[in-house]
Scaffold this active site. Structure first.
Site, PDB file in Angstrom:
ATOM      1  N   HIS A 299       0.809  -1.132  -0.114  1.00 15.99           N
ATOM      2  CA  HIS A 299       0.054  -0.164   0.088  1.00 15.99           C
ATOM      3  C   HIS A 299       0.818   1.325  -0.178  1.00 15.99           C
ATOM      4  CE1 HIS A 299      -3.418   2.780   1.413  1.00 15.99           C
ATOM      5  NE2 HIS A 299      -2.331   3.300   2.103  1.00 15.99           N
ATOM      6  N   GLU A 300       1.819   1.190   0.952  1.00 14.53           N
ATOM      7  CA  GLU A 300       2.883   2.349   0.973  1.00 14.53           C
ATOM      8  C   GLU A 300       3.638   2.712  -0.294  1.00 14.53           C
ATOM      9  OE1 GLU A 300       2.577   4.779   3.142  1.00 14.53           O
ATOM     10  OE2 GLU A 300       1.191   3.593   4.665  1.00 14.53           O
TER      11      GLU A 300
ATOM     12  N   HIS B   7       1.783   4.728  -2.685  1.00 16.35           N
ATOM     13  CA  HIS B   7       1.980   6.065  -2.303  1.00 16.35           C
ATOM     14  C   HIS B   7       2.925   6.637  -3.268  1.00 16.35           C
ATOM     15  CE1 HIS B   7      -1.520   6.645   0.122  1.00 16.35           C
ATOM     16  NE2 HIS B   7      -1.104   6.036   1.014  1.00 16.35           N
TER      17      HIS B   7
ATOM     18  N   GLU C 220      -5.411   7.349  -1.034  1.00 19.18           N
ATOM     19  CA  GLU C 220      -5.480   6.060  -0.259  1.00 19.18           C
ATOM     20  C   GLU C 220      -6.258   4.958  -1.225  1.00 19.18           C
ATOM     21  OE1 GLU C 220      -4.007   5.468   2.389  1.00 19.18           O
ATOM     22  OE2 GLU C 220      -3.465   7.486   3.083  1.00 19.18           O
TER      23      GLU C 220
END
Lengths: 377, 408
Positions: free
Chosen positions: A244-245, A248, A298
């Site tokens: 997930h990070e 980003h 997100e």
């Protein structure tokens, strides 16, 4: 003499005609029908002020002195005629205050409400346009065009700031460096980075802090807090968060946020003023705004993360497990306040993604996972 | 004085501590409750109080500004500044990153810092603009004997002069400070009016050098005497440590002397400039505030405020801690509650401190200055006629938005 009794006979006062700066000693006396105030000048001429237009000039420090003026549709700031009558005779002051009920009437000019609403709306629209359209658009453009080296430099600054915020103030190095743990971390990093294809190197590190958290800084830096490793029960859970990070990083979200807050911080401080903790409020506002900004990001990062897990053959069930775990803590907060979409919904998405996945392999071997958990020892 | 036949009038300040403190506290609470919007009305009310506390021979100035016009002026300024500052800041931040990648040498580091600080210089002209506009607004909203004060418009003329004089002062290491002080004050005074009469700033800029003397003494001790002592001692073969030991006290004395000297300069240049102002030809002024008295007021004020805020801090902190503890035991969300309680506590202490500063420092200093003011030949006022209303443009909105401007 009681306060409310009309002073018998004329009372001395000072008259300023609003035309010259000469003060004139006058006598004043209400007319018999109490509708007008007769002001007799030194030369014997008389000026009549109607009581219903009589106003006090308020806000003075000396309550013993009463300054009167006539309400007038003047074009100036006061809505009062320029002439002034200063009364200091105590009985007369008391009498005026009690008998002339229109003294403290506020004469708002017609259309004032409309004027205020117009300006307020215009200013709010201009600021909102700046904060939510122009600055984000510029930040997007700039984040996409910033050289990687500059982004890395920015990342180093941001990391230093986070270390200072998270650390206990002793200046202790927060980065965990247990050799076996680092080796395991590098293997995880290689496996994820190989599948990510973000166009810039991904660097993983672990901060020795209780917080159950992870974040991405500009320049491909992804940081896990030790609390997250403690909370996780498998390497797949950690890999899910990292995926997930990395999402980003791929979207250059951290750089975008840094650029955008550089533009908006000044504006918010400006609006809220610097007195009485205005800056605190500004920071809170900045916090809320930044999160509403990242909520879209997100969702995108979640999507990217799931894709990354699929391409590297890691089961997204781990991600689902972890989201369910933190759902207990975060879902009690209103969604507006939290930076992430409700965790339970995200867990379900990860769960259904896992069901459709082919054969998977754990993110780390058991030995590596144990080494990673002990990286801060 | 009540008879206008005397040829001099002594000003008095009559404002009391109690009413001003109550006013400031109510203002502070309303400002918090309205998320800061009330601050325009708050400022207006404090000014009305202070203006009407000044007694000039039995008559008092009147402040006619309104909170509403200040609020609207602020909105105008915010729109202009939001666009300007938002763009400037994001661009500088970007180019700071773009051109000065990962500073490796000291020069690059300085470059990077410099780029970030250019934002300050981007704002500097606006700050000067705001300062002139603010003074113009104050003049336009002050009346005495029913007659308006006023000031002419050219704020940008002031801005470039202030920038040029400021640069000159910096380049000459402060030696031309009197020139800067004098010409900028003259620019403003010569554009100030009472009714149909123009103020005139007389005197010469070199006349301000007397006010500089303590600054020069401090600078001489700091930059000449202290290094000289160190050099002489080193030449006599003393160790570097001994030389420094002798030079440091001298440097410290010089530093403090210079600090005092700056305040002395502010006070005495004000004296000189006031003594050389005139109105209607015949009217003159004298104000003789004393540096020592002002320092005394500051020190006493700081002591009193420190003591009161300290006690308030202790009490409020105890209450806040107890609230959080009891909320924690009942299972409420202690984190959010804690933040709210701490924020309220913080705002409360700031409000209290602001009110105390107004009452124990700002008002006493003002009272001292007003108390030393004498106006000569006030009978000349009888010739003054009213002037036209000035809409005041932004009603010092720029000053409010940029947080420029004095204590009141």
């Amino acid at each position: 003499m009681t306060g409310a009794a009309a002073p018998s006979g004329p009372v001395a006062a000072t008259y300023l005609d609003g035309v010259s700066a000469a003060r004139q000693a006058v006598t004043i006396e209400p007319s018999g029908d109490l509708r007008r105030l007769a002001i007799t000048l030194a030369d014997g001429s008389v000026i009549h002020w109607p009581f219903d237009r009589l106003r006090e000039i308020t806000g003075g420090a000396d309550a013993k002195r009463l300054t009167l003026a006539l309400s007038a549709a003047e074009e100036d700031e006061t809505g009062r005629d320029a002439a002034r009558l200063v009364v200091t005779d105590p009985a007369a002051v008391a009498w005026f205050r009690q008998k002339v009920t229109t003294l403290d009437t506020r004469d708002l000019r017609a259309g004032t409400g409309r004027r205020v609403a117009l300006w307020l709306g215009g200013a709010a629209a201009a600021v909102a346009l700046m904060l939510f359209v122009i600055l984000p658009a510029m930040a997007d453009y700039m984040a996409a065009h910033l050289p990687v080296e500059a982004e890395t430099a920015l990342g180093a600054t941001v990391m230093k700031q986070v270390e200072a915020m998270v650390g206990d103030g002793s200046g202790r190095d927060l980065v965990c460096r247990n050799p076996q743990g680092l080796a395991a971390l590098t293997r995880l990093q290689d496996r994820l980075a190989a599948g990510a294809g973000v166009g810039q190197p991904i660097t993983l590190s672990v901060f020795d802090s209780e917080m159950v958290n992870a974040f991405a800084a500009p320049g491909g830096q992804v940081v896990i807090f030790r609390g997250l490793l403690d909370e996780a029960t498998s390497a797949d859970e950690v890999a899910g968060v990292l995926a997930h990070e990395i999402g980003h990083v791929a979207a250059r979200d951290p750089t975008r946020i840094a650029l955008r807050s550089a533009g908006s911080a000044g504006i918010l401080a400006l609006i809220l003023g610097d007195v009485s903790g205005g800056t605190t409020v500004a920071l809170a506002g900045e916090y809320l705004m930044r999160n509403s900004y990242t909520r879209d990001a997100e969702a995108a990062a979640d999507g990217f993360g799931l894709g990354l897990l699929a391409s590297t053959g890691i089961s997204s069930a781990g991600m689902a497990d972890f989201f369910e775990k933190i759902a207990k803590d975060t879902d009690s907060m209103p969604e507006m306040m939290s930076s992430h979409p409700l965790s339970l919904a995200r867990a379900q998405a990860a769960r259904s993604h896992a069901a459709g996945q082919g054969p998977t392999e754990p993110a780390l071997t058991d030995a590596d996972w144990q080494a990673l958990k002990a990286i801060c020892n | 004085m009540t008879e206008t036949s005397s040829s001099a009038v002594s000003a008095r300040y009559t404002g009391l501590k109690g009413p001003l403190f109550r006013l400031a506290i109510v203002n502070g609470l309303l400002t918090i409750l309205t998320l800061g919007i009330y601050r325009f009305w708050a400022k207006t009310r404090v000014r009305k109080f202070i203006w009407s506390s000044i007694d000039l021979g039995g008559d008092r100035p009147e402040y006619t500004g309104t909170g509403l016009e200040k609020f609207l002026g602020f909105l105008v300024a915010v729109v202009v500044l939001a666009v300007y500052l938002g763009l400037i800041q994001i661009l500088l931040f970007y180019f700071g990153l773009y051109y000065v990648v990962a500073p490796k040498t000291e020069t690059e580091m300085i470059m990077q810092v410099a780029v970030f600080y250019i934002s300050l210089f981007a704002v500097l002209p606006l700050i000067l603009f705001a300062r002139y506009r603010s003074r113009r607004y104050l003049m336009a909203r002050t009346r005495f004997l029913g007659i308006r004060f006023g000031m002419e418009k050219p704020a940008w003329g002031y801005v470039w002069r202030a920038l040029a004089h400021g640069a000159l002062t910096v380049v000459t290491l402060g030696i031309l400070l009197p020139r800067q002080t004098f010409w900028l004050e003259k620019y403003k005074t010569d554009r100030s009016w009472y009714g149909d009469q123009r103020f005139v700033q007389g005197g010469r800029w070199t006349g301000l050098y007397r006010a500089m003397r303590h600054l020069f003494i401090g600078a001489a001790l700091l930059f000449v005497a202290a290094p000289a002592i160190a050099i002489v001692m080193a030449a006599q073969g003393k160790t570097g440590e001994t030389a420094a030991f002798a030079a440091i006290p001298v440097a410290l004395i010089g530093f403090n002397w210079a600090l005092f000297g700056y305040l002395y300069y502010r006070v005495h240049s004000f004296r000189y400039l006031t003594a050389h102002k005139s109105l209607v030809g015949a009217m003159a002024f004298r104000a003789e505030p004393r540096t020592g008295r002002i320092i005394g007021i500051y020190l006493l004020g700081v002591l009193i405020i420190g003591a009161i805020v300290g006690v308030a801090f202790a009490v409020a902190f105890g209450v806040a801690a107890a609230t959080i503890a009891s909320a924690g035991s009942t299972g409420a969300m202690p984190d959010i509650l804690g933040v709210v309680v701490m924020a309220l506590f913080y705002l409360g202490v700031l409000t209290l401190a602001g009110a105390l500063i107004l009452v124990f420092i700002v008002q006493p200093v003002l009272a001292h200055i007003v108390g030393t003011l004498t106006i000569f030949n006030p009978e000349a006022l009888a010739e003054v006629r009213q002037r036209a209303y000035d809409a005041g443009a932004d009603a010092e909105g720029f000053a409010d938005a940029l947080d420029v401007g004095g204590a009141i």
